[in-house]
Design a protein around this motif. Structure first.
Motif, PDB file in Angstrom:
ATOM      1  N   ALA A  16      -2.971   3.120 -10.756  1.00 38.49           N
ATOM      2  CA  ALA A  16      -3.677   4.038 -11.663  1.00 38.49           C
ATOM      3  C   ALA A  16      -4.933   4.578 -10.989  1.00 38.49           C
ATOM      4  O   ALA A  16      -5.216   5.772 -11.048  1.00 38.49           O
ATOM      5  N   ASN A  17      -5.673   3.710 -10.335  1.00 35.58           N
ATOM      6  CA  ASN A  17      -6.873   4.154  -9.606  1.00 35.58           C
ATOM      7  C   ASN A  17      -7.178   3.158  -8.486  1.00 35.58           C
ATOM      8  O   ASN A  17      -6.406   2.230  -8.244  1.00 35.58           O
ATOM      9  N   LYS A  18      -8.328   3.353  -7.829  1.00 35.37           N
ATOM     10  CA  LYS A  18      -8.605   2.523  -6.641  1.00 35.37           C
ATOM     11  C   LYS A  18      -8.828   1.052  -6.974  1.00 35.37           C
ATOM     12  O   LYS A  18      -8.759   0.203  -6.095  1.00 35.37           O
ATOM     13  N   ARG A  19      -9.084   0.746  -8.230  1.00 39.27           N
ATOM     14  CA  ARG A  19      -9.276  -0.656  -8.626  1.00 39.27           C
ATOM     15  C   ARG A  19      -7.962  -1.362  -8.965  1.00 39.27           C
ATOM     16  O   ARG A  19      -7.935  -2.578  -9.183  1.00 39.27           O
ATOM     17  N   SER A  20      -6.884  -0.602  -9.060  1.00 40.87           N
ATOM     18  CA  SER A  20      -5.594  -1.182  -9.477  1.00 40.87           C
ATOM     19  C   SER A  20      -5.133  -2.294  -8.539  1.00 40.87           C
ATOM     20  O   SER A  20      -5.257  -2.168  -7.314  1.00 40.87           O
ATOM     21  N   ILE A  21      -4.568  -3.340  -9.123  1.00 40.92           N
ATOM     22  CA  ILE A  21      -3.975  -4.406  -8.299  1.00 40.92           C
ATOM     23  C   ILE A  21      -2.844  -3.799  -7.461  1.00 40.92           C
ATOM     24  O   ILE A  21      -2.661  -4.148  -6.296  1.00 40.92           O
ATOM     25  N   ALA A  22      -2.119  -2.846  -8.058  1.00 41.07           N
ATOM     26  CA  ALA A  22      -1.035  -2.167  -7.331  1.00 41.07           C
ATOM     27  C   ALA A  22      -1.568  -1.498  -6.072  1.00 41.07           C
ATOM     28  O   ALA A  22      -0.889  -1.464  -5.038  1.00 41.07           O
ATOM     29  N   TRP A  23      -2.791  -0.969  -6.138  1.00 40.82           N
ATOM     30  CA  TRP A  23      -3.379  -0.327  -4.962  1.00 40.82           C
ATOM     31  C   TRP A  23      -3.764  -1.373  -3.915  1.00 40.82           C
ATOM     32  O   TRP A  23      -3.632  -1.139  -2.706  1.00 40.82           O
ATOM     33  N   GLY A  24      -4.204  -2.544  -4.358  1.00 42.45           N
ATOM     34  CA  GLY A  24      -4.472  -3.654  -3.431  1.00 42.45           C
ATOM     35  C   GLY A  24      -3.192  -4.044  -2.702  1.00 42.45           C
ATOM     36  O   GLY A  24      -3.187  -4.271  -1.488  1.00 42.45           O
ATOM     37  N   ILE A  25      -2.093  -4.087  -3.444  1.00 45.03           N
ATOM     38  CA  ILE A  25      -0.787  -4.417  -2.851  1.00 45.03           C
ATOM     39  C   ILE A  25      -0.400  -3.329  -1.843  1.00 45.03           C
ATOM     40  O   ILE A  25       0.026  -3.622  -0.720  1.00 45.03           O
ATOM     41  N   ALA A  26      -0.581  -2.070  -2.239  1.00 41.46           N
ATOM     42  CA  ALA A  26      -0.223  -0.943  -1.362  1.00 41.46           C
ATOM     43  C   ALA A  26      -0.999  -1.024  -0.047  1.00 41.46           C
ATOM     44  O   ALA A  26      -0.429  -0.840   1.034  1.00 41.46           O
ATOM     45  N   ARG A  27      -2.304  -1.314  -0.126  1.00 43.21           N
ATOM     46  CA  ARG A  27      -3.113  -1.364   1.092  1.00 43.21           C
ATOM     47  C   ARG A  27      -2.663  -2.503   2.014  1.00 43.21           C
ATOM     48  O   ARG A  27      -2.584  -2.340   3.226  1.00 43.21           O
ATOM     49  N   SER A  28      -2.354  -3.654   1.420  1.00 40.41           N
ATOM     50  CA  SER A  28      -1.884  -4.773   2.253  1.00 40.41           C
ATOM     51  C   SER A  28      -0.537  -4.446   2.895  1.00 40.41           C
ATOM     52  O   SER A  28      -0.306  -4.766   4.066  1.00 40.41           O
ATOM     53  N   LEU A  29       0.348  -3.815   2.120  1.00 36.51           N
ATOM     54  CA  LEU A  29       1.668  -3.450   2.657  1.00 36.51           C
ATOM     55  C   LEU A  29       1.511  -2.442   3.783  1.00 36.51           C
ATOM     56  O   LEU A  29       2.178  -2.527   4.821  1.00 36.51           O
ATOM     57  N   HIS A  30       0.611  -1.490   3.574  1.00 39.29           N
ATOM     58  CA  HIS A  30       0.360  -0.457   4.584  1.00 39.29           C
ATOM     59  C   HIS A  30      -0.183  -1.092   5.864  1.00 39.29           C
ATOM     60  O   HIS A  30       0.265  -0.768   6.974  1.00 39.29           O
ATOM     61  N   ALA A  31      -1.097  -2.034   5.693  1.00 37.60           N
ATOM     62  CA  ALA A  31      -1.676  -2.721   6.858  1.00 37.60           C
ATOM     63  C   ALA A  31      -0.610  -3.523   7.605  1.00 37.60           C
ATOM     64  O   ALA A  31      -0.724  -3.732   8.821  1.00 37.60           O
ATOM     65  N   ALA A  32       0.432  -3.971   6.896  1.00 35.05           N
ATOM     66  CA  ALA A  32       1.507  -4.742   7.537  1.00 35.05           C
ATOM     67  C   ALA A  32       2.571  -3.823   8.147  1.00 35.05           C
ATOM     68  O   ALA A  32       3.601  -4.292   8.639  1.00 35.05           O
ATOM     69  N   GLY A  33       2.317  -2.513   8.084  1.00 34.24           N
ATOM     70  CA  GLY A  33       3.204  -1.556   8.759  1.00 34.24           C
ATOM     71  C   GLY A  33       4.339  -1.012   7.915  1.00 34.24           C
ATOM     72  O   GLY A  33       5.259  -0.365   8.420  1.00 34.24           O
ATOM     73  N   ALA A  34       4.289  -1.278   6.593  1.00 34.92           N
ATOM     74  CA  ALA A  34       5.390  -0.855   5.725  1.00 34.92           C
ATOM     75  C   ALA A  34       5.326   0.639   5.411  1.00 34.92           C
ATOM     76  O   ALA A  34       4.269   1.251   5.423  1.00 34.92           O
ATOM     77  N   ARG A  35       6.479   1.196   5.094  1.00 33.93           N
ATOM     78  CA  ARG A  35       6.546   2.554   4.548  1.00 33.93           C
ATOM     79  C   ARG A  35       6.511   2.426   3.025  1.00 33.93           C
ATOM     80  O   ARG A  35       7.169   1.558   2.453  1.00 33.93           O
ATOM     81  N   LEU A  36       5.759   3.307   2.368  1.00 32.83           N
ATOM     82  CA  LEU A  36       5.553   3.153   0.926  1.00 32.83           C
ATOM     83  C   LEU A  36       6.061   4.328   0.098  1.00 32.83           C
ATOM     84  O   LEU A  36       5.987   5.485   0.519  1.00 32.83           O
ATOM     85  N   ILE A  37       6.552   3.988  -1.071  1.00 32.86           N
ATOM     86  CA  ILE A  37       6.923   4.978  -2.081  1.00 32.86           C
ATOM     87  C   ILE A  37       6.152   4.590  -3.338  1.00 32.86           C
ATOM     88  O   ILE A  37       6.139   3.411  -3.714  1.00 32.86           O
ATOM     89  N   PHE A  38       5.501   5.561  -3.964  1.00 35.05           N
ATOM     90  CA  PHE A  38       4.703   5.265  -5.164  1.00 35.05           C
ATOM     91  C   PHE A  38       5.352   5.892  -6.386  1.00 35.05           C
ATOM     92  O   PHE A  38       5.869   7.000  -6.318  1.00 35.05           O
TER      93      PHE A  38
END
Ligand code: KAL
Length: 259
Positions: A16-38
Protein backbone atom coordinates in the motif's frame (compact mmCIF):
# COMPACT_ATOMS: atom_id res chain seq x y z
CA UNK A 1 21.60 -24.43 -1.27
CA UNK A 2 21.75 -20.70 -0.67
CA UNK A 3 19.60 -17.69 -0.04
CA UNK A 4 20.00 -16.20 -3.50
CA UNK A 5 16.73 -15.91 -5.41
CA UNK A 6 18.45 -15.00 -8.69
CA UNK A 7 16.47 -16.24 -11.68
CA UNK A 8 13.30 -16.69 -9.62
CA UNK A 9 10.02 -14.78 -9.87
CA UNK A 10 7.74 -13.81 -6.98
CA UNK A 11 4.36 -12.14 -6.75
CA UNK A 12 3.96 -9.62 -3.91
CA UNK A 13 0.32 -8.83 -3.14
CA UNK A 14 -0.72 -5.97 -0.88
CA UNK A 15 1.86 -3.18 -1.03
CA UNK A 16 0.00 0.00 0.00
CA UNK A 17 2.83 2.39 0.84
CA UNK A 18 6.48 2.48 1.91
CA UNK A 19 5.60 1.33 5.43
CA UNK A 20 3.83 -1.82 4.21
CA UNK A 21 5.19 -5.16 5.40
CA UNK A 22 4.67 -6.27 1.78
CA UNK A 23 7.13 -3.56 0.73
CA UNK A 24 9.66 -4.83 3.29
CA UNK A 25 9.27 -8.28 1.73
CA UNK A 26 9.66 -6.82 -1.78
CA UNK A 27 12.89 -5.03 -0.84
CA UNK A 28 14.40 -8.17 0.70
CA UNK A 29 13.39 -10.24 -2.33
CA UNK A 30 14.86 -7.62 -4.64
CA UNK A 31 18.11 -7.60 -2.67
CA UNK A 32 18.25 -11.41 -3.05
CA UNK A 33 18.12 -10.98 -6.83
CA UNK A 34 14.49 -11.98 -7.40
CA UNK A 35 12.25 -10.74 -10.20
CA UNK A 36 9.07 -9.21 -8.80
CA UNK A 37 5.44 -8.89 -9.82
CA UNK A 38 3.20 -6.62 -7.74
CA UNK A 39 -0.57 -6.72 -7.35
CA UNK A 40 -2.80 -4.10 -5.75
CA UNK A 41 -6.47 -4.22 -4.82
CA UNK A 42 -7.88 -0.75 -5.11
CA UNK A 43 -7.27 1.52 -8.09
CA UNK A 44 -6.09 4.37 -5.88
CA UNK A 45 -3.14 2.29 -4.67
CA UNK A 46 -1.73 1.78 -8.18
CA UNK A 47 0.11 5.11 -8.29
CA UNK A 48 1.85 4.63 -4.95
CA UNK A 49 2.94 1.09 -5.91
CA UNK A 50 4.32 2.41 -9.23
CA UNK A 51 6.29 5.15 -7.48
CA UNK A 52 7.77 2.68 -5.00
CA UNK A 53 8.68 0.15 -7.68
CA UNK A 54 10.52 2.91 -9.57
CA UNK A 55 12.85 3.26 -6.59
CA UNK A 56 14.09 -0.33 -7.01
CA UNK A 57 17.50 -0.63 -8.64
CA UNK A 58 16.55 -3.07 -11.37
CA UNK A 59 13.12 -1.95 -12.30
CA UNK A 60 11.58 -4.52 -14.61
CA UNK A 61 8.64 -5.38 -12.38
CA UNK A 62 5.12 -5.97 -13.59
CA UNK A 63 2.23 -4.29 -11.70
CA UNK A 64 -1.30 -5.69 -11.98
CA UNK A 65 -4.66 -5.17 -10.31
CA UNK A 66 -6.06 -8.07 -8.31
CA UNK A 67 -9.16 -7.47 -6.20
CA UNK A 68 -9.14 -10.72 -4.23
CA UNK A 69 -12.91 -10.66 -3.67
CA UNK A 70 -13.39 -11.40 -7.38
CA UNK A 71 -12.64 -14.86 -8.82
CA UNK A 72 -12.70 -13.23 -12.25
CA UNK A 73 -10.00 -10.69 -11.32
CA UNK A 74 -7.88 -13.41 -9.73
CA UNK A 75 -8.19 -15.45 -12.92
CA UNK A 76 -7.38 -12.49 -15.19
CA UNK A 77 -4.45 -11.36 -13.06
CA UNK A 78 -2.76 -14.78 -12.79
CA UNK A 79 -3.46 -15.58 -16.46
CA UNK A 80 -1.58 -12.38 -17.35
CA UNK A 81 1.26 -13.46 -15.08
CA UNK A 82 1.30 -16.83 -16.85
CA UNK A 83 1.49 -15.07 -20.23
CA UNK A 84 4.25 -12.71 -19.11
CA UNK A 85 6.59 -15.01 -17.19
CA UNK A 86 5.29 -18.60 -17.58
CA UNK A 87 6.52 -19.81 -14.19
CA UNK A 88 6.59 -18.25 -10.73
CA UNK A 89 8.34 -19.52 -7.60
CA UNK A 90 6.39 -17.87 -4.82
CA UNK A 91 3.61 -15.56 -3.71
CA UNK A 92 3.61 -13.19 -0.72
CA UNK A 93 -0.04 -12.77 0.27
CA UNK A 94 -0.16 -9.59 2.39
CA UNK A 95 -3.83 -8.79 2.16
CA UNK A 96 -6.35 -8.20 4.96
CA UNK A 97 -9.42 -6.10 5.60
CA UNK A 98 -12.18 -5.70 8.15
CA UNK A 99 -14.69 -2.94 8.73
CA UNK A 100 -13.30 -0.33 11.09
CA UNK A 101 -16.45 -0.43 13.26
CA UNK A 102 -15.78 -4.09 14.02
CA UNK A 103 -12.17 -3.57 15.14
CA UNK A 104 -12.80 -2.04 18.53
CA UNK A 105 -14.99 -2.44 21.57
CA UNK A 106 -16.97 -5.58 22.11
CA UNK A 107 -16.41 -8.56 19.78
CA UNK A 108 -20.20 -8.90 19.81
CA UNK A 109 -20.39 -5.78 17.61
CA UNK A 110 -19.62 -8.20 14.78
CA UNK A 111 -22.18 -8.53 11.97
CA UNK A 112 -22.72 -11.37 9.51
CA UNK A 113 -21.61 -9.13 6.63
CA UNK A 114 -18.54 -7.87 8.50
CA UNK A 115 -17.54 -11.36 9.58
CA UNK A 116 -17.84 -12.71 6.04
CA UNK A 117 -16.05 -9.70 4.54
CA UNK A 118 -13.05 -10.16 6.85
CA UNK A 119 -12.98 -13.90 6.08
CA UNK A 120 -13.38 -13.30 2.35
CA UNK A 121 -10.52 -10.82 1.94
CA UNK A 122 -8.19 -11.92 4.72
CA UNK A 123 -8.53 -15.71 4.68
CA UNK A 124 -10.42 -17.21 1.71
CA UNK A 125 -8.36 -15.19 -0.79
CA UNK A 126 -5.28 -17.33 -0.06
CA UNK A 127 -7.16 -20.51 -1.02
CA UNK A 128 -8.68 -18.84 -4.10
CA UNK A 129 -5.23 -17.78 -5.29
CA UNK A 130 -3.69 -21.18 -4.55
CA UNK A 131 -6.46 -22.82 -6.59
CA UNK A 132 -5.78 -20.52 -9.55
CA UNK A 133 -2.02 -21.07 -9.35
CA UNK A 134 -2.58 -24.84 -9.43
CA UNK A 135 -5.08 -24.66 -12.31
CA UNK A 136 -2.72 -22.52 -14.39
CA UNK A 137 0.28 -24.67 -13.39
CA UNK A 138 2.10 -21.47 -12.53
CA UNK A 139 4.42 -23.09 -9.96
CA UNK A 140 5.53 -25.88 -12.29
CA UNK A 141 9.03 -25.94 -10.75
CA UNK A 142 7.62 -26.07 -7.20
CA UNK A 143 7.10 -23.01 -5.07
CA UNK A 144 6.27 -21.38 -1.81
CA UNK A 145 3.37 -19.33 -0.48
CA UNK A 146 3.74 -16.89 2.38
CA UNK A 147 0.94 -15.09 4.14
CA UNK A 148 0.93 -12.65 7.05
CA UNK A 149 -0.72 -13.31 10.38
CA UNK A 150 -0.77 -11.79 13.83
CA UNK A 151 -0.81 -13.19 17.38
CA UNK A 152 -4.47 -12.13 17.63
CA UNK A 153 -5.29 -15.19 15.51
CA UNK A 154 -4.04 -17.46 18.31
CA UNK A 155 -5.03 -15.48 21.41
CA UNK A 156 -7.51 -12.77 22.23
CA UNK A 157 -5.88 -9.37 21.69
CA UNK A 158 -7.85 -6.25 22.60
CA UNK A 159 -9.73 -4.75 19.62
CA UNK A 160 -8.47 -7.30 17.06
CA UNK A 161 -11.90 -8.93 17.23
CA UNK A 162 -13.24 -10.03 13.83
CA UNK A 163 -9.72 -9.91 12.35
CA UNK A 164 -8.52 -12.35 15.02
CA UNK A 165 -11.12 -14.84 13.87
CA UNK A 166 -10.09 -14.25 10.24
CA UNK A 167 -6.39 -14.81 11.09
CA UNK A 168 -7.27 -18.06 12.91
CA UNK A 169 -9.01 -19.13 9.71
CA UNK A 170 -6.00 -18.03 7.64
CA UNK A 171 -3.60 -20.01 9.83
CA UNK A 172 -5.80 -23.12 9.51
CA UNK A 173 -5.95 -22.54 5.74
CA UNK A 174 -2.12 -22.54 5.68
CA UNK A 175 -2.14 -26.04 7.22
CA UNK A 176 -4.78 -27.48 4.88
CA UNK A 177 -3.20 -25.87 1.81
CA UNK A 178 0.25 -27.10 2.87
CA UNK A 179 -1.13 -30.62 3.18
CA UNK A 180 -2.81 -30.43 -0.23
CA UNK A 181 -0.03 -28.70 -2.17
CA UNK A 182 2.96 -30.60 -0.74
CA UNK A 183 2.57 -33.35 -3.32
CA UNK A 184 3.13 -30.74 -6.05
CA UNK A 185 6.32 -29.44 -4.46
CA UNK A 186 4.59 -26.34 -3.14
CA UNK A 187 5.06 -25.16 0.46
CA UNK A 188 2.70 -22.87 2.40
CA UNK A 189 3.68 -20.93 5.53
CA UNK A 190 2.70 -17.85 7.47
CA UNK A 191 4.71 -15.20 9.24
CA UNK A 192 3.15 -13.91 12.43
CA UNK A 193 4.62 -10.42 12.59
CA UNK A 194 4.83 -8.27 15.68
CA UNK A 195 2.95 -4.95 15.55
CA UNK A 196 4.36 -2.57 12.93
CA UNK A 197 3.10 0.94 12.17
CA UNK A 198 1.50 0.26 8.76
CA UNK A 199 -1.60 1.65 7.06
CA UNK A 200 -3.59 -1.19 8.66
CA UNK A 201 -2.57 0.10 12.09
CA UNK A 202 -3.62 3.64 11.22
CA UNK A 203 -6.30 5.00 13.47
CA UNK A 204 -5.60 2.46 16.21
CA UNK A 205 -5.75 4.81 19.17
CA UNK A 206 -3.54 2.89 21.59
CA UNK A 207 -0.97 1.70 19.04
CA UNK A 208 1.89 3.45 20.86
CA UNK A 209 0.99 1.53 24.02
CA UNK A 210 1.02 -1.74 22.06
CA UNK A 211 4.49 -0.93 20.64
CA UNK A 212 5.77 0.11 24.06
CA UNK A 213 4.65 -3.17 25.59
CA UNK A 214 6.60 -5.10 22.94
CA UNK A 215 9.65 -2.94 23.61
CA UNK A 216 9.42 -3.58 27.34
CA UNK A 217 8.30 -7.21 27.49
CA UNK A 218 9.52 -9.02 24.37
CA UNK A 219 12.67 -11.16 24.76
CA UNK A 220 14.56 -8.96 22.27
CA UNK A 221 13.20 -5.75 23.92
CA UNK A 222 12.49 -4.06 20.60
CA UNK A 223 9.78 -3.76 17.97
CA UNK A 224 9.55 -5.75 14.75
CA UNK A 225 10.61 -4.10 11.49
CA UNK A 226 9.36 -4.79 7.94
CA UNK A 227 13.00 -5.67 7.08
CA UNK A 228 12.99 -8.49 9.64
CA UNK A 229 9.80 -9.89 8.14
CA UNK A 230 11.25 -9.42 4.62
CA UNK A 231 14.41 -11.36 5.44
CA UNK A 232 12.36 -14.22 6.94
CA UNK A 233 10.31 -14.23 3.74
CA UNK A 234 13.52 -14.65 1.69
CA UNK A 235 14.39 -17.66 3.86
CA UNK A 236 10.89 -19.15 3.44
CA UNK A 237 11.06 -18.59 -0.33
CA UNK A 238 14.54 -20.08 -0.65
CA UNK A 239 15.54 -23.75 -0.70
CA UNK A 240 17.15 -23.25 2.71
CA UNK A 241 13.64 -23.74 4.16
CA UNK A 242 12.82 -26.72 1.93
CA UNK A 243 11.78 -28.86 4.92
CA UNK A 244 9.30 -26.31 6.28
CA UNK A 245 5.62 -26.19 5.36
CA UNK A 246 2.34 -25.62 7.19
CA UNK A 247 4.30 -23.52 9.68
CA UNK A 248 3.59 -20.20 11.37
CA UNK A 249 6.88 -18.42 12.10
CA UNK A 250 6.71 -15.63 14.68
CA UNK A 251 8.82 -12.65 13.67
CA UNK A 252 7.93 -10.62 16.73
CA UNK A 253 11.06 -10.23 18.90
CA UNK A 254 9.85 -13.37 20.69
CA UNK A 255 6.82 -11.58 22.18
CA UNK A 256 4.58 -14.65 21.70
CA UNK A 257 6.44 -16.65 24.36
CA UNK A 258 5.60 -14.13 27.05
CA UNK A 259 2.57 -15.08 29.14
C1 KAL B 1 -4.75 -5.50 18.02
C2 KAL B 1 -4.38 -4.69 17.06
C3 KAL B 1 -4.89 -3.29 17.02
C4 KAL B 1 -5.56 -2.97 15.72
C5 KAL B 1 -6.89 -3.61 15.51
C6 KAL B 1 -7.24 -4.07 14.33
C7 KAL B 1 -6.39 -4.12 13.12
C8 KAL B 1 -6.85 -4.83 12.08
C9 KAL B 1 -6.10 -4.96 10.79
C10 KAL B 1 -6.97 -4.70 9.57
C11 KAL B 1 -6.26 -5.27 8.35
C12 KAL B 1 -7.16 -3.20 9.44
C13 KAL B 1 -8.22 -2.73 8.51
O1 KAL B 1 -8.81 -3.49 7.78
C14 KAL B 1 -8.50 -1.26 8.55
C15 KAL B 1 -9.65 -0.81 7.67
O2 KAL B 1 -10.88 -0.96 8.33
C16 KAL B 1 -9.49 0.69 7.37
N1 KAL B 1 -8.26 0.97 6.61
C17 KAL B 1 -8.23 1.01 5.26
O3 KAL B 1 -9.22 0.86 4.57
C18 KAL B 1 -6.88 1.26 4.65
C19 KAL B 1 -6.96 2.52 3.83
C20 KAL B 1 -6.50 0.03 3.84
C21 KAL B 1 -5.26 0.20 3.04
O4 KAL B 1 -6.31 -1.00 4.76
C22 KAL B 1 -6.57 -2.27 4.37
N2 KAL B 1 -6.38 -3.21 5.30
O5 KAL B 1 -6.96 -2.52 3.25
C23 KAL B 1 -3.49 -5.19 15.96
C24 KAL B 1 -2.19 -4.45 15.79
C25 KAL B 1 -1.39 -4.44 17.07
C26 KAL B 1 -1.35 -5.15 14.70
C27 KAL B 1 -1.98 -5.03 13.33
C28 KAL B 1 -2.19 -3.68 12.76
C29 KAL B 1 -2.31 -6.21 12.71
C30 KAL B 1 -2.85 -6.34 11.35
O6 KAL B 1 -3.51 -7.38 11.08
O7 KAL B 1 -2.62 -5.48 10.49
Amino acid sequence: MNLSLQGKTFVVMGVANKRSIAWGIARSLHAAGARLIFTYGRERTEKSVKQLVETLETNNSIILQCDVTSDEQIHTCFSKIKEEVGTIHGIAHCVAFANKEELSGEYLNVTREGFLLAQNISAYSLSAIAKEVKNLELMAEGGSFITLSYLGGERVMTNYNVMGVAKASLEASVKYLASNLGQYGIRVNSISAGPIRTLSAKGVSDFNTILKEVEEKSPLRRCTTPEEVGDTAVFLFSDMSRGITGENIHVDSGYHVIG
